[in-house]
Motif scaffolding. Structure first.
Motif, PDB file in Angstrom:
ATOM      1  N   HIS A 182      -9.948 -53.559  58.311  1.00 51.81           N
ATOM      2  CA  HIS A 182     -11.238 -52.857  58.249  1.00 51.81           C
ATOM      3  C   HIS A 182     -12.419 -53.835  58.329  1.00 51.81           C
ATOM      4  N   GLY A 183     -12.124 -55.145  58.464  1.00 47.93           N
ATOM      5  CA  GLY A 183     -13.232 -56.090  58.620  1.00 47.93           C
ATOM      6  C   GLY A 183     -13.559 -56.894  57.387  1.00 47.93           C
ATOM      7  N   ALA A 184     -12.510 -57.254  56.626  1.00 48.95           N
ATOM      8  CA  ALA A 184     -12.710 -58.072  55.421  1.00 48.95           C
ATOM      9  C   ALA A 184     -13.391 -59.386  55.784  1.00 48.95           C
ATOM     10  N   PRO A 185     -14.083 -59.984  54.821  1.00 45.70           N
ATOM     11  CA  PRO A 185     -14.367 -59.459  53.490  1.00 45.70           C
ATOM     12  C   PRO A 185     -15.676 -58.681  53.430  1.00 45.70           C
ATOM     13  N   ILE A 186     -16.440 -58.645  54.540  1.00 44.92           N
ATOM     14  CA  ILE A 186     -17.717 -57.918  54.515  1.00 44.92           C
ATOM     15  C   ILE A 186     -18.042 -57.420  55.916  1.00 44.92           C
ATOM     16  N   ARG A 187     -18.443 -56.158  56.012  1.00 47.31           N
ATOM     17  CA  ARG A 187     -18.765 -55.547  57.305  1.00 47.31           C
ATOM     18  C   ARG A 187     -19.962 -54.617  57.173  1.00 47.31           C
ATOM     19  N   MET A 188     -20.489 -54.199  58.317  1.00 43.99           N
ATOM     20  CA  MET A 188     -21.602 -53.243  58.332  1.00 43.99           C
ATOM     21  C   MET A 188     -21.064 -51.811  58.342  1.00 43.99           C
TER      22      MET A 188
END
Ligand code: MTE
Length: 326
Positions: free
Chosen positions: A233-239
């Motif tokens: 899902h786009g770890a560790p930070i996504r928009m």
């Protein structure tokens, strides 16, 4: 954030979530695929059909540390949260491949340590360790609709903090009009879809107008389903920009730049007539390949099933964002 609870059209009653995706310049892609005899590889994308993976490794990829959140009222009332395993095995992450089931390959993403450089036209540029970001801003759970330009949709329970908190922390100058978000890229780790022969414009980059980033709904996700964000899902930070098509939400962000003028972005570079900068969910503006009047809502697992629903302008968030576009 503390909110006075006023029921809103976008509010949901339960945790029900989903995800989204995008494509390629069709002619170029199909030409390459046919030319190199790998047309079958794209079928899961084109058909949007697959079974939810049942491998133990999928469960492992989702079995992550829990996150404490402060209560909020961001919810969705008219549809359920998408099944977690379904959302975690139906992803777009082209750095790891061009099919929906890239969750296993995405486990190669190295996420510790992870730093995010915030730079450009700001008074307080800074490189944050993502663990510090998670401590600095109160983490909220927000259940948002998620809408893919491919006309499928989910409802997802993100955990994170509003983008406007970061704006306040770094203090953009008055010259800052746009913000560019850059995803992790290392050709040794992120091989790409395999059929592009090195021609894709990496790294993945997306951009917002600064007013869009300052909107209450614009969100940085560091978690989902009550725990840390899985790599797929786009770890560790996504928009997470719930009123726009999912391709606007760059995953695994390493750099955030405040800019004076509109930057080029990944999908727009590839297919300018299919992926406009604004990319607001709009049922009356057909994409060249997807009508957008309706969407295929994905909710229950274990197998992938759709429920056809009417597309809502701004994905149901018009009350809160339409004034950005007058
Ligand atoms: N970010 C990066 N870095 N690479 C991608 O391929 N795909 C986008 C978006 N962010 C993408 C990305 C698209 S097209 C979609 S629909 C969503 O991520 C999918 O998010 P999900 O897999 O968590 O559902």
């Amino acid at each position: 954030m503390n909110f006075i609870h006023i029921p809103k059209t976008w509010e949901l009653t339960e945790n029900k979530v989903t995800s989204e995706s995008v494509y390629f310049k069709r002619r170029r892609l199909l030409k390459n695929l046919v030319g190199f005899g790998i047309g079958a590889a794209i079928m899961p994308i084109i058909g949007c059909q697959q079974k939810t993976a049942s491998e133990p490794a999928l469960e492992t990829s989702l079995n992550l540390p829990k996150i404490q959140t402060v209560p909020t009222d961001f919810t969705v009332s008219d549809r359920p949260i998408t099944d977690e395993k379904l959302a975690g095995s139906y992803n777009n992450f082209y750095e790891f491949g061009g099919t929906k089931n890239i969750w296993l390959k995405a486990q190669n993403l190295p996420t510790k340590p992870w730093q995010v450089e915030v730079t450009g036209l700001v008074k307080s540029p800074r490189t944050y360790d993502v663990d510090d970001l998670k401590k600095q801003f109160p983490l909220e759970e927000r259940i948002y609709r998620f809408r893919c330009v491919e006309a499928w949709s989910m409802v997802l329970p993100w955990i994170g903090f509003p983008m406007k908190s970061l704006i306040e922390a770094v203090e953009p100058t008055t010259d800052a009009k746009f913000v560019r978000f850059t995803s992790f890229y290392d050709p040794e780790i992120t091989p790409g879809p395999g059929f592009h022969l090195g021609s894709l414009p990496w790294p993945y980059q997306e951009s917002l107008r600064i007013e869009e980033m300052a909107n209450e709904l614009a969100f940085f996700a560091v978690g989902i389903y009550g725990h840390d964000l899985p790599k797929q899902h786009g770890a560790p930070i996504r928009m997470v920009i719930p009123w726009k098509y999912g391709f606007k939400g760059a995953k695994s962000i390493v750099k955030i730049e405040f800019l004076a003028s509109q930057p080029e972005t990944y999908w727009h570079t590839l297919v300018p007539n299919e992926y406009d900068f604004e990319a607001n969910v709009n049922p009356s503006k057909p994409h060249p390949r997807w009508s957008q009047a309706t969407e295929k809502f994905i909710s229950k697992g274990p197998d992938l099933t759709w429920e056809i629903k009417e597309t809502l302008p701004y994905n149901g968030y018009g009350e809160y964002v339409s004034s950005l576009y007058t």
